[in-house]
Every structure is written in structure tokens, then in C-alpha cells.
Design an enzyme around this catalytic site. Structure first.
Site, PDB file in Angstrom:
ATOM      1  N   THR A  66      30.880   0.193 100.855  1.00 55.41           N
ATOM      2  CA  THR A  66      29.613  -0.537 100.758  1.00 55.41           C
ATOM      3  C   THR A  66      29.437  -0.916  99.292  1.00 55.41           C
ATOM      4  O   THR A  66      30.010  -0.295  98.405  1.00 55.41           O
ATOM      5  CB  THR A  66      28.402   0.303 101.208  1.00 55.41           C
ATOM      6  N   SER A  67      28.625  -1.947  99.068  1.00 56.43           N
ATOM      7  CA  SER A  67      28.421  -2.435  97.706  1.00 56.43           C
ATOM      8  C   SER A  67      27.450  -1.573  96.918  1.00 56.43           C
ATOM      9  O   SER A  67      27.562  -1.457  95.711  1.00 56.43           O
ATOM     10  CB  SER A  67      27.890  -3.869  97.742  1.00 56.43           C
ATOM     11  N   THR A  68      26.491  -0.972  97.603  1.00 56.93           N
ATOM     12  CA  THR A  68      25.484  -0.170  96.901  1.00 56.93           C
ATOM     13  C   THR A  68      25.189   1.092  97.689  1.00 56.93           C
ATOM     14  O   THR A  68      25.498   1.198  98.874  1.00 56.93           O
ATOM     15  CB  THR A  68      24.153  -0.934  96.746  1.00 56.93           C
ATOM     16  N   GLN A  98      23.085   1.013 101.077  1.00 55.80           N
ATOM     17  CA  GLN A  98      23.634   0.529 102.338  1.00 55.80           C
ATOM     18  C   GLN A  98      24.181   1.665 103.196  1.00 55.80           C
ATOM     19  O   GLN A  98      25.278   1.583 103.739  1.00 55.80           O
ATOM     20  CB  GLN A  98      24.719  -0.518 102.071  1.00 55.80           C
TER      21      GLN A  98
END
Length: 190
Positions: A8-10, A13
Site C-alpha cells: 500500500t502507498s500509505t 490504507q
């Protein structure tokens, strides 16, 4: 062996990560590597690098979606080349693609090209939208974070005699931002 990779990007999430892990477990992944890192920071994907080092001949690296693995066709091709160089293959669940087959390799290249094209079009529209908003005086840009903390930076450097790296760490800004604040102050006194 079937090896999974989830990203996930962050850290916000969590639901997306849980969904990926669920899908990878359902695909019978025996080992799953997971991380929270932006797709832009391809150099910092330590768990992906670990997974790629781990796989051996006959193994399958499984991802739930193509965008969890690579952002550009060039990056995707690099990863696939490394996987295939080890005699392993890549499986992308949501597209039912398996690079262990000729059809899977063809579809992966086609869909990777389309995904990159879509991203480039989206970025172009975003730039056009920002230019239009600027022309209309509606675009404010992002809020300056480091300069908003100038007084705190100056106080920590002068009163607490902290080095720039420590000030940056405590305030959650870059070291370069600390130096910029100090340079701005020196220029104002100048």
C-alpha cells in the site's frame, strides 16, 4: 513455492492491505512479503527486493493487482526479467495473468502499456487543471510546512543548540528545510 507480495502507498490504507493479504492467502501463498511504501519510491521497496531475492526456479510471485507491483512498463519489465531470470513466473490475480505461459506474457505487456498510458493521461489532465485553477486565481498550492515552523526551527537551533538533523527529526521536516530557514534568517539580517 508460491510467494505473495502486497503493498500500500500509505499507512492509512489498512483496508486495501487486508484485502490484498486475503487474496494472496486464497491464492495459497506460502510466504507473503508486505510493505507500506509509495510507488514513486521504487528504490525503497525493501520487501519487494527481499521477495525477488527469495524466489527460486519453479516459484511463482503473486500480486493481487498490477499497480501494487510496478508503476511503469519499464519498471514492470525489469521485475519480470529478474523473475524469469531465476526460472520463476509472475501471477497477477485480478487480471488472471501468469507469465509462465506465452499468452500471459503477451497480456502482461499489453496491459502494462495501457496502464502506463492511462497514468500519463491522468497526470496531463491534472497539470491542465492546476494551470486553469492558477489562471483563475483559485490554486493555492500546498501549504508550506517548513516555513510555518520557522520560529520553532530558529529557537531549537539557538536556544537548545540542536544540530539541523535533530531539529528536522523532531519537527518532521527535511534537513534541507532547516538549512533553508536558517539561510532565510541570515539573508534577512544581511
Amino acid at each position: 513455492m508460491i510467494v505473495g507480495y502486497a503493498r500500500t502507498s500509505t499507512t492509512d490504507q489498512k483496508a486495501g492491505l487486508e484485502a490484498q493479504l486475503r487474496d494472496l492467502r486464497a491464492a495459497c501463498c506460502e510466504d507473503i512479503y508486505q510493505e507500506e511504501v509509495s510507488s514513486v519510491d521504487t528504490a525503497k521497496r525493501e520487501k519487494l527486493a527481499e521477495a525477488l531475492r527469495f524466489i527460486r526456479k519453479g516459484d511463482v510471485l503473486v500480486v493481487s493487482k498490477l499497480d501494487r507491483l510496478a508503476r511503469s512498463v519499464a519498471h514492470l519489465n525489469e521485475i519480470v526479467k529478474e523473475i524469469e531470470g531465476k526460472g520463476a513466473s509472475l501471477r497477477i490475480l485480478d487480471m488472471s495473468i501468469d507469465t509462465g505461459t506465452p499468452n500471459g506474457r503477451l497480456m502482461l505487456n499489453l496491459l502494462g502499456s495501457i496502464a502506463q498510458f492511462e497514468r500519463e493521461i491522468m497526470l496531463e489532465r491534472q497539470r491542465e487543471g492546476i494551470a486553469k485553477a492558477k489562471a483563475e486565481g483559485r490554486y493555492k498550492g500546498r501549504k508550506p510546512t517548513a516555513r510555518a515552523k520557522s520560529e520553532e526551527v530558529l529557537r531549537m537551533v539557538k536556544e537548545e543548540e540542536l544540530p539541523a538533523a535533530e531539529v528536522a527529526k523532531r519537527l518532521g521536516i527535511s534537513r534541507a528545510s532547516v538549512y533553508r530557514v536558517l539561510a532565510d534568517r541570515a539573508a534577512a539580517r544581511g
